[in-house]
Design a protein around this motif. Structure first.
Motif, PDB file in Angstrom:
ATOM      1  N   PRO A   1       6.295   0.017  24.018  1.00  0.00           N
ATOM      2  CA  PRO A   1       7.027   0.092  22.468  1.00  0.00           C
ATOM      3  C   PRO A   1       4.558  -0.003  21.695  1.00  0.00           C
ATOM      4  O   PRO A   1       4.560  -1.396  21.584  1.00  0.00           O
ATOM      5  CB  PRO A   1       7.448  -1.029  21.323  1.00  0.00           C
ATOM      6  N   ASP A   2       4.956   0.218  21.152  1.00  0.00           N
ATOM      7  CA  ASP A   2       2.694   0.006  21.045  1.00  0.00           C
ATOM      8  C   ASP A   2       2.924  -0.701  19.273  1.00  0.00           C
ATOM      9  O   ASP A   2       3.228  -0.182  18.241  1.00  0.00           O
ATOM     10  CB  ASP A   2       2.162   1.160  20.115  1.00  0.00           C
ATOM     11  N   PHE A   3       2.532  -2.116  19.674  1.00  0.00           N
ATOM     12  CA  PHE A   3       3.119  -3.421  18.290  1.00  0.00           C
ATOM     13  C   PHE A   3       1.544  -3.110  18.179  1.00  0.00           C
ATOM     14  O   PHE A   3       1.103  -3.264  17.130  1.00  0.00           O
ATOM     15  CB  PHE A   3       3.882  -4.266  18.955  1.00  0.00           C
ATOM     16  N   TYR A   4       0.630  -2.940  18.722  1.00  0.00           N
ATOM     17  CA  TYR A   4      -0.702  -3.257  18.623  1.00  0.00           C
ATOM     18  C   TYR A   4      -1.515  -2.733  16.973  1.00  0.00           C
ATOM     19  O   TYR A   4      -2.254  -3.832  16.501  1.00  0.00           O
ATOM     20  CB  TYR A   4      -1.431  -2.181  19.774  1.00  0.00           C
ATOM     21  N   PHE A   5      -0.758  -2.015  17.127  1.00  0.00           N
ATOM     22  CA  PHE A   5      -1.211  -1.039  15.250  1.00  0.00           C
ATOM     23  C   PHE A   5      -0.840  -2.100  14.873  1.00  0.00           C
ATOM     24  O   PHE A   5      -1.216  -2.463  13.845  1.00  0.00           O
ATOM     25  CB  PHE A   5       0.460  -0.153  14.903  1.00  0.00           C
ATOM     26  N   LEU A   6       0.631  -2.571  14.959  1.00  0.00           N
ATOM     27  CA  LEU A   6       0.842  -4.005  13.218  1.00  0.00           C
ATOM     28  C   LEU A   6       0.229  -4.790  13.964  1.00  0.00           C
ATOM     29  O   LEU A   6      -0.066  -5.806  12.864  1.00  0.00           O
ATOM     30  CB  LEU A   6       2.072  -4.211  13.830  1.00  0.00           C
ATOM     31  N   ALA A   7      -0.380  -5.684  14.854  1.00  0.00           N
ATOM     32  CA  ALA A   7      -0.368  -6.736  15.493  1.00  0.00           C
ATOM     33  C   ALA A   7      -2.221  -6.638  14.695  1.00  0.00           C
ATOM     34  O   ALA A   7      -2.920  -7.595  14.121  1.00  0.00           O
ATOM     35  CB  ALA A   7      -1.180  -6.693  17.058  1.00  0.00           C
ATOM     36  N   TYR A   8      -2.797  -5.427  15.002  1.00  0.00           N
ATOM     37  CA  TYR A   8      -4.501  -5.484  14.390  1.00  0.00           C
ATOM     38  C   TYR A   8      -4.171  -5.927  12.578  1.00  0.00           C
ATOM     39  O   TYR A   8      -4.640  -6.160  12.389  1.00  0.00           O
ATOM     40  CB  TYR A   8      -5.030  -3.828  14.595  1.00  0.00           C
ATOM     41  N   TRP A   9      -2.920  -4.800  12.092  1.00  0.00           N
ATOM     42  CA  TRP A   9      -3.969  -5.099  10.226  1.00  0.00           C
ATOM     43  C   TRP A   9      -3.166  -6.331  10.173  1.00  0.00           C
ATOM     44  O   TRP A   9      -3.336  -7.072   8.855  1.00  0.00           O
ATOM     45  CB  TRP A   9      -2.924  -3.800   9.966  1.00  0.00           C
ATOM     46  N   HIS A  10      -2.284  -6.591  11.064  1.00  0.00           N
ATOM     47  CA  HIS A  10      -1.522  -7.964  10.334  1.00  0.00           C
ATOM     48  C   HIS A  10      -2.641  -9.123  11.152  1.00  0.00           C
ATOM     49  O   HIS A  10      -3.442 -10.040  10.029  1.00  0.00           O
ATOM     50  CB  HIS A  10      -1.063  -8.493  11.401  1.00  0.00           C
ATOM     51  N   ILE A  11      -3.956  -9.116  12.041  1.00  0.00           N
ATOM     52  CA  ILE A  11      -4.966 -10.027  11.833  1.00  0.00           C
ATOM     53  C   ILE A  11      -6.174  -9.131  10.874  1.00  0.00           C
ATOM     54  O   ILE A  11      -5.683 -10.883  10.175  1.00  0.00           O
ATOM     55  CB  ILE A  11      -5.785 -10.070  13.772  1.00  0.00           C
ATOM     56  N   TYR A  12      -5.885  -8.485  10.760  1.00  0.00           N
ATOM     57  CA  TYR A  12      -6.952  -7.883   9.764  1.00  0.00           C
ATOM     58  C   TYR A  12      -6.251  -9.017   7.698  1.00  0.00           C
ATOM     59  O   TYR A  12      -6.916  -9.316   6.661  1.00  0.00           O
ATOM     60  CB  TYR A  12      -6.964  -6.320   9.197  1.00  0.00           C
ATOM     61  N   TYR A  13      -5.298  -8.778   7.673  1.00  0.00           N
ATOM     62  CA  TYR A  13      -4.160  -9.847   6.731  1.00  0.00           C
ATOM     63  C   TYR A  13      -5.115 -10.766   6.700  1.00  0.00           C
ATOM     64  O   TYR A  13      -4.886 -11.382   5.768  1.00  0.00           O
ATOM     65  CB  TYR A  13      -2.879  -8.859   6.835  1.00  0.00           C
ATOM     66  N   ASN A  14      -5.032 -11.415   8.251  1.00  0.00           N
ATOM     67  CA  ASN A  14      -4.871 -12.909   8.122  1.00  0.00           C
ATOM     68  C   ASN A  14      -6.751 -13.418   7.851  1.00  0.00           C
ATOM     69  O   ASN A  14      -7.511 -14.417   7.461  1.00  0.00           O
ATOM     70  CB  ASN A  14      -5.051 -12.787   9.412  1.00  0.00           C
ATOM     71  N   ASN A  15      -7.489 -11.913   7.807  1.00  0.00           N
ATOM     72  CA  ASN A  15      -8.887 -12.514   7.317  1.00  0.00           C
ATOM     73  C   ASN A  15      -8.864 -12.326   6.032  1.00  0.00           C
ATOM     74  O   ASN A  15      -9.811 -12.757   5.697  1.00  0.00           O
ATOM     75  CB  ASN A  15      -9.549 -11.185   8.369  1.00  0.00           C
ATOM     76  N   ILE A  16      -8.174 -11.535   5.993  1.00  0.00           N
ATOM     77  CA  ILE A  16      -8.570 -10.835   4.314  1.00  0.00           C
ATOM     78  C   ILE A  16      -8.435 -12.072   3.207  1.00  0.00           C
ATOM     79  O   ILE A  16      -8.785 -12.903   2.533  1.00  0.00           O
ATOM     80  CB  ILE A  16      -7.792  -9.957   4.044  1.00  0.00           C
ATOM     81  N   ILE A  17      -6.877 -13.138   4.143  1.00  0.00           N
ATOM     82  CA  ILE A  17      -6.359 -14.085   3.487  1.00  0.00           C
ATOM     83  C   ILE A  17      -7.520 -15.227   3.510  1.00  0.00           C
ATOM     84  O   ILE A  17      -7.545 -16.098   2.243  1.00  0.00           O
ATOM     85  CB  ILE A  17      -4.659 -14.659   3.770  1.00  0.00           C
ATOM     86  N   ALA A  18      -8.281 -15.700   4.924  1.00  0.00           N
ATOM     87  CA  ALA A  18      -8.814 -16.549   4.973  1.00  0.00           C
ATOM     88  C   ALA A  18      -9.724 -16.478   4.176  1.00  0.00           C
ATOM     89  O   ALA A  18     -10.573 -17.424   3.649  1.00  0.00           O
ATOM     90  CB  ALA A  18      -9.458 -16.693   6.361  1.00  0.00           C
ATOM     91  N   ILE A  19     -10.834 -14.969   3.657  1.00  0.00           N
ATOM     92  CA  ILE A  19     -11.760 -15.311   3.115  1.00  0.00           C
ATOM     93  C   ILE A  19     -11.570 -15.703   1.528  1.00  0.00           C
ATOM     94  O   ILE A  19     -12.125 -16.045   0.798  1.00  0.00           O
ATOM     95  CB  ILE A  19     -12.125 -13.962   3.224  1.00  0.00           C
ATOM     96  N   THR A  20     -10.249 -14.841   1.406  1.00  0.00           N
ATOM     97  CA  THR A  20      -9.751 -15.122  -0.269  1.00  0.00           C
ATOM     98  C   THR A  20      -9.894 -16.382   0.007  1.00  0.00           C
ATOM     99  O   THR A  20     -10.705 -17.245  -1.470  1.00  0.00           O
ATOM    100  CB  THR A  20      -8.891 -14.826  -0.768  1.00  0.00           C
ATOM    101  N   ILE A  21      -9.363 -17.195   0.442  1.00  0.00           N
ATOM    102  CA  ILE A  21      -9.042 -18.857   0.846  1.00  0.00           C
ATOM    103  C   ILE A  21      -9.928 -19.660   0.585  1.00  0.00           C
ATOM    104  O   ILE A  21     -10.476 -20.513   0.055  1.00  0.00           O
ATOM    105  CB  ILE A  21      -8.716 -19.587   1.396  1.00  0.00           C
TER     106      ILE A  21
END
Length: 577
Positions: free
Chosen positions: A308-328
């Motif tokens: 199961p290729d969860f790497y795709f989901l994890a990759y975009w989830h990490i980028y989402y976390n990065n956007i949240i961090a920059i926003t805060i």
């Protein structure tokens, strides 16, 4: 998005797969792999034992237990692991003519143009045939290159013995060749106790120079977002956030329409627009991630015999976390806009805003010298010292030298003459000269700002002043303090009584008018420049006020001259007596 459980889960998984040594060789683990022999020892030892220990469960058990109220498991291996190899073709590099008779094979570094797409070895099995990628996973950015999807792929078995036999068969038939440039080991775990998915990727890069460079990625992410009551509370907060985002966007659009081009002259307005943009990007990422999880998670969990290729989901989830961090981060920076009520904070912000031009000019000079030394260090020590192996590493190494973290012994050993010269001159010019110049710029500007504040120059907008005025208005509404208008009326009434008394006592009308005018000037000056309530405010003098101040000074000079004459007459009379 991030909590201590993600760190501890990553720590447990990294200690299991990275720090576990090969049986009988305590110094050999995944981090210390340097040869193909070490790599196969790791595959048949720590990796095999880590993947097939007793606490792993199958996907079928997850489906059997997912509706149960009591689930007793810790970490779940999702599907089966996958091993993927990328190779380059022979003769992808050019051999010098004098060596062509001695060297028949030449394998260059990995690029998509050099990649080998042909089958090799035992072509009857899938791991010997090139397979194109059927996933949406992004390309991998490694230490030595950027690697695309696809390659020579095989998945491991549910049985430990079958997997071990597979590894032995691949090792004996030379699955890893001179053209091999990278091998990926991918698998995913799920921990129901903390509702976290751990997507693991172990990477072994084979540079064209020989040897192996290992790296790894551990992504602990919360793909199932809304499970507990607290998660639903977070969902409600996200909805409120979207409402506020819509309101603030509407307000900023109205401001742009009202002020037009003047709106963009303030740095705080640019920061506001940047925050709104980041918030919209974060909301878009959130919606995209939730849609992809909804569409793909069920499909990935259904097949228990596939990877199961969860790497795709994890990759975009990490980028989402990065956007949240920059926003805060920028949201915290925005607080500087509202801290002028504190004198110290206001002085610091004024200091930075005043000296920004000097700092920019200094930064140009600083980085010219800094990059010159970085290039010197890279060219002189790059082939022997790890800290200077690339130009980027040289830049970071010099920042570490400024902070006191350096390897002088390695520099000196690389070059006995230029090493000490480089180190001493860098410390002298950068640390003792340039950094002290930077501090001098800050200190000089701070002294100017402090001097201005000492004579009453303050920013136009102050949150403290606004809060103080609101507090006074509240007291006046509740009649706990007399309104300013009533006090002004009382003062006017008292002034009128004094004028009438002066007329009864025989004073000339012109003298009374001059006295009243001087009193008004005096009260206005005291209120504007000597009031105890706003004595620290910066009150600029208008042209009309300057004229009134000038007339007031002239009248004071006339009065002083008149009093001086009277005093001289009295002194002459006293002398005559």
């Amino acid at each position: 998005m991030v909590n201590p459980h993600t760190y501890y889960l990553n720590k447990v998984m990294s200690s299991l797969f990275l720090d576990t040594s090969v049986p009988g060789e305590e110094r050999t683990n995944f981090k210390s792999i340097r040869s193909i022999t070490d790599f196969w020892k790791f595959m048949e030892g720590p990796l095999l034992e880590g993947l097939y220990w007793d606490s792993w469960y199958s996907n079928q058990q997850l489906y059997d237990l997912k509706n149960s109220s009591r689930i007793y498991y810790e970490n779940l291996l999702l599907g089966v692991p996958r091993v993927r190899q990328l190779k380059v073709r022979n003769n992808t590099c050019k051999v010098y003519s004098s060596f062509q008779s001695l060297i028949s094979e030449c394998y260059s570094k990995y690029t998509s143009a050099n990649e080998d797409l042909s089958n090799f070895g035992l072509t009857s099995n899938s791991e010997w045939r090139y397979s194109t990628s059927n996933t949406n996973s992004p390309w991998h950015w490694g230490f030595l290159g950027v690697y695309r999807n696809g390659g020579y792929i095989f998945t491991l078995s549910k049985s430990k013995s079958e997997t071990k036999n597979k590894f032995i068969d691949l090792r004996l038939n030379n699955w890893i060749t001179r053209g091999t440039r990278v091998i990926f080991i991918d698998f995913s775990l799920y921990n129901a106790n903390v509702n976290l998915f751990c997507i693991i990727r172990l990477v072994a890069e084979f540079p064209a120079t020989g040897g192996i460079v290992t790296s790894w990625q551990f992504y602990s992410v919360k793909l199932l977002r809304y499970v507990s009551y607290y998660d639903y509370f977070i969902a409600s907060c996200e909805i409120i956030f979207c409402i506020f985002l819509f309101v603030f966007t509407t307000q900023e659009v109205k401001k742009i329409k009202e002020f037009k081009s003047d709106y963009f002259k303030s740095i705080w307005n640019w920061l506001e627009l940047l925050l709104l943009l980041l918030c919209f990007v974060a909301v878009s990422f959130n919606i995209y991630c939730n849609i992809q999880i909804f569409l793909l998670l069920g499909q990935l969990l259904k097949s228990t015999e596939k990877y199961p290729d969860f790497y795709f989901l994890a990759y975009w989830h990490i980028y989402y976390n990065n956007i949240i961090a920059i926003t805060i981060f920028f949201a915290w920076i925005k607080i500087f806009k509202f801290i002028s009520f504190n004198k110290t904070m206001s002085q610091l912000s004024s200091t930075l805003s005043r000296c920004i031009k000097d700092i920019v000019g200094f930064a140009i000079m600083f980085f010219i010298i800094f990059f010159a030394y970085a290039q010197l260090g890279f060219l002189v020590f790059g082939s022997q010292v790890d800290d200077f192996s690339t130009f980027q590493n040289s830049i970071f190494a010099q920042f570490r030298i400024v902070l006191g973290d350096f390897n002088f012994a390695g520099i000196q050993q690389a070059n006995h003459i230029l090493g000490p010269i480089y180190f001493i001159t860098f410390i002298f010019f950068v640390f003792f000269v340039l950094l002290n110049m930077f501090l001098a710029i800050i200190n000089d500007t701070y002294s100017e700002v402090k001097a201005d504040y000492s004579i009453g120059r303050r920013p136009d907008f102050e949150l403290g002043k606004m809060i103080k005025q609101s507090y006074k208005n509240i007291l006046e509404k509740f009649r706990l303090k007399k309104a300013q208008k009533d006090e002004d009326k009382k003062t006017t009434k008292d002034s009128g009584d004094l004028a009438e008394q002066a007329r009864r006592e025989g004073f000339d009308e012109n003298e009374i008018q001059k006295a009243e005018q001087m009193k008004k000037w005096k009260e206005r000056l005291e209120k504007k420049y000597y009031s105890a309530e706003i004595q620290d405010d910066y009150q600029p003098v208008t042209q009309q006020e300057f004229r009134e101040l000038f007339l007031y000074a002239v009248e004071l000079e006339k009065e002083l001259h008149y009093i001086n004459l009277k005093l001289n007459q009295v002194m002459r009379k006293l002398s005559a007596l």
